[in-house]
Design an enzyme around this catalytic site. Structure first.
Site, PDB file in Angstrom:
ATOM      1  N   GLU A   1      -3.040  10.399   3.204  1.00  0.00           N
ATOM      2  CA  GLU A   1      -4.291  10.610   3.949  1.00  0.00           C
ATOM      3  C   GLU A   1      -4.301  12.039   4.436  1.00  0.00           C
ATOM      4  OE1 GLU A   1      -5.904   7.988   7.036  1.00  0.00           O
ATOM      5  OE2 GLU A   1      -4.602   6.433   6.250  1.00  0.00           O
TER       6      GLU A   1
ATOM      7  N   ASP B   1       0.211   5.280   0.673  1.00  0.00           N
ATOM      8  CA  ASP B   1      -0.882   6.111   1.202  1.00  0.00           C
ATOM      9  C   ASP B   1      -0.625   7.592   1.261  1.00  0.00           C
ATOM     10  OD1 ASP B   1      -2.470   4.014   2.096  1.00  0.00           O
ATOM     11  OD2 ASP B   1      -1.457   3.912   4.023  1.00  0.00           O
TER      12      ASP B   1
ATOM     13  N   ARG C   1       5.312   3.050   8.732  1.00  0.00           N
ATOM     14  CA  ARG C   1       6.342   3.916   8.133  1.00  0.00           C
ATOM     15  C   ARG C   1       5.753   5.316   7.916  1.00  0.00           C
ATOM     16  NH1 ARG C   1       7.196  -0.988   4.966  1.00  0.00           N
ATOM     17  NH2 ARG C   1       9.124  -1.936   5.696  1.00  0.00           N
ATOM     18  N   GLU C   2       5.137   5.842   8.975  1.00  0.00           N
ATOM     19  CA  GLU C   2       4.417   7.096   8.816  1.00  0.00           C
ATOM     20  C   GLU C   2       5.344   8.313   8.753  1.00  0.00           C
ATOM     21  OE1 GLU C   2       4.044   4.950  11.340  1.00  0.00           O
ATOM     22  OE2 GLU C   2       2.048   4.076  11.109  1.00  0.00           O
TER      23      GLU C   2
ATOM     24  N   GLU D   1       0.847  -1.198   0.000  1.00  0.00           N
ATOM     25  CA  GLU D   1       0.000   0.000   0.000  1.00  0.00           C
ATOM     26  C   GLU D   1       0.879   1.242   0.000  1.00  0.00           C
ATOM     27  OE1 GLU D   1      -3.308  -0.409   2.837  1.00  0.00           O
ATOM     28  OE2 GLU D   1      -3.134   1.729   3.234  1.00  0.00           O
TER      29      GLU D   1
ATOM     30  N   HIS E   1      -0.770  12.790   5.890  1.00  0.00           N
ATOM     31  CA  HIS E   1      -0.162  11.594   6.462  1.00  0.00           C
ATOM     32  C   HIS E   1       0.255  10.689   5.295  1.00  0.00           C
ATOM     33  CE1 HIS E   1      -0.430   8.112   9.375  1.00  0.00           C
ATOM     34  NE2 HIS E   1      -0.724   7.465   8.261  1.00  0.00           N
ATOM     35  N   THR E   2       1.479  10.166   5.337  1.00  0.00           N
ATOM     36  CA  THR E   2       1.915   9.235   4.287  1.00  0.00           C
ATOM     37  C   THR E   2       2.408   7.948   4.942  1.00  0.00           C
ATOM     38  OG1 THR E   2       4.212  10.030   4.250  1.00  0.00           O
ATOM     39  CG2 THR E   2       2.664  11.133   2.763  1.00  0.00           C
ATOM     40  N   ASN E   3       2.283   6.859   4.197  1.00  0.00           N
ATOM     41  CA  ASN E   3       2.765   5.579   4.718  1.00  0.00           C
ATOM     42  C   ASN E   3       3.057   4.654   3.540  1.00  0.00           C
ATOM     43  OD1 ASN E   3       3.458   3.622   6.615  1.00  0.00           O
ATOM     44  ND2 ASN E   3       1.415   3.458   7.511  1.00  0.00           N
TER      45      ASN E   3
ATOM     46  N   TRP F   1     -10.085   9.531  16.368  1.00  0.00           N
ATOM     47  CA  TRP F   1      -8.628   9.663  16.497  1.00  0.00           C
ATOM     48  C   TRP F   1      -7.995  10.773  15.649  1.00  0.00           C
ATOM     49  CZ3 TRP F   1      -5.923   9.127  11.952  1.00  0.00           C
ATOM     50  CH2 TRP F   1      -6.567   8.419  10.920  1.00  0.00           C
TER      51      TRP F   1
END
Ligand SMILES: *[C@@H]1O[C@H](CO)[C@@H](O)[C@H](O)[C@H]1NC(C)=O
Length: 284
Positions: free
Chosen positions: A101, A99, A125-126, A97, A114-116, A191
């Site tokens: 967000e 990401d 791995r944020e 994946e 936010h990336t991962n 959250w």
């Protein structure tokens, strides 16, 4: 190799190298009961969220490597608690994946981008950023370059994060599983905003995020074909397959990371008391 199989190989390569796709007619609204809409003959798409439901879409195509651009205009005003996720993902337990967000915020406070990266089912791995503009005022371009050597996240052509292939150090890298493009707009006020302390203001609903100018120069996965990455490609039209960041791009990425990065798993020593992940401490 016999010449007939060379010809076959080239035919095969030709079917893997996709044309550019540039509208939303190859996408499907997958949930949200009418809250997601493809508009203007496929040029525009909107997702919306209200108290009853969010919405989402996915690409009909699966891709294995590519450079994929999307323009987004995010939920304006008090968007606290809303999350607009825009990502590539394969399916299954050991999925890969990539990401983006976007975590909304109260009016006047910045979104968090936010990336991962997940490989073989493992993420953690944020890296998170604030943006150097208001992402709700205009459309901005969010891009993913994914080739066998690296994944690069960019915003308006400025690289913000590079994740390199470090398989030689024993770290899995997404390169065998084709991925679809997904996006969804949903509520995560348990959250997302300041750790869940700020709740979604439903009086502002429906919340809407808009999409346009989708473009993918990518290998389209067609069933029965083997990995795109293991064949050699004709150079023309697929420079992205070997693209790396030049020194000017690296400088710009440094600028973003110095000034706008608000979380980096590679700097979170408390989170990894046994030591930072290998990819954080090795240069490839
Ligand atoms: C919202 O704004 C606060 C205050 O500026 C900031 O600390 C936070 O990172 C922002 N983003 C989210 C998702 O809460």
């Amino acid at each position: 190799m016999a010449s007939s199989s060379i010809v076959l190989l080239f035919l095969f390569i030709a079917t893997l190298i996709a044309t550019s796709t540039a509208n939303f007619n190859d996408f499907t609204i997958t949930w949200g009961d009418g809250r997601g809409k493809v508009l203007s003959n496929g040029d525009d798409l909107t997702l919306s969220l209200d108290k009853a439901s969010g919405s989402g879409f996915q690409s009909d195509n699966e891709y294995l490597f590519g450079t994929i651009d999307m323009q987004l205009k995010l939920v304006p005003g008090n968007s606290a608690g809303t999350v607009t996720a825009y990502y590539l993902s394969s399916t299954g337990n050991t999925h890969d994946e990539i990401d983006f967000e976007f975590l909304g915020n109260v009016s006047g406070q910045p979104y968090t981008l936010h990336t991962n990266v997940f490989a073989q089912g493992k993420g953690n791995r944020e890296k998170q950023f604030h943006l150097w503009f208001d992402p709700t005022k205009d459309f901005h371009t969010y891009s993913i370059l994914w080739n066998p050597q690296r994944i690069v996240f960019s915003v308006d052509g400025i690289p913000i994060r590079e994740h390199k292939n470090m398989e030689s150090k024993g770290i899995p890298f997404p390169k065998n599983q084709p991925m679809r493009i997904y996006s969804s707009l949903w509520n995560a006020d348990d959250w997302a905003t300041q750790g869940g302390r700020v709740k979604t203001d439903w009086a502002q609903a429906p919340f809407t995020a808009s999409y346009r100018n989708f473009n993918a120069d990518a290998c389209v996965w067609t069933s029965g074909s083997s990995s795109c990455g293991s064949v050699s490609f004709p150079a023309s039209g697929s420079d992205w397959l070997t693209q790396e960041l030049d020194s000017a791009s690296l400088e710009r990425m440094k600028w973003v990371q110095k000034n706008y990065m608000v979380y980096n798993y590679c700097a979170d020593v408390q989170r990894f008391p046994q030591g930072l992940p290998t990819e954080c401490t090795t240069s490839s």
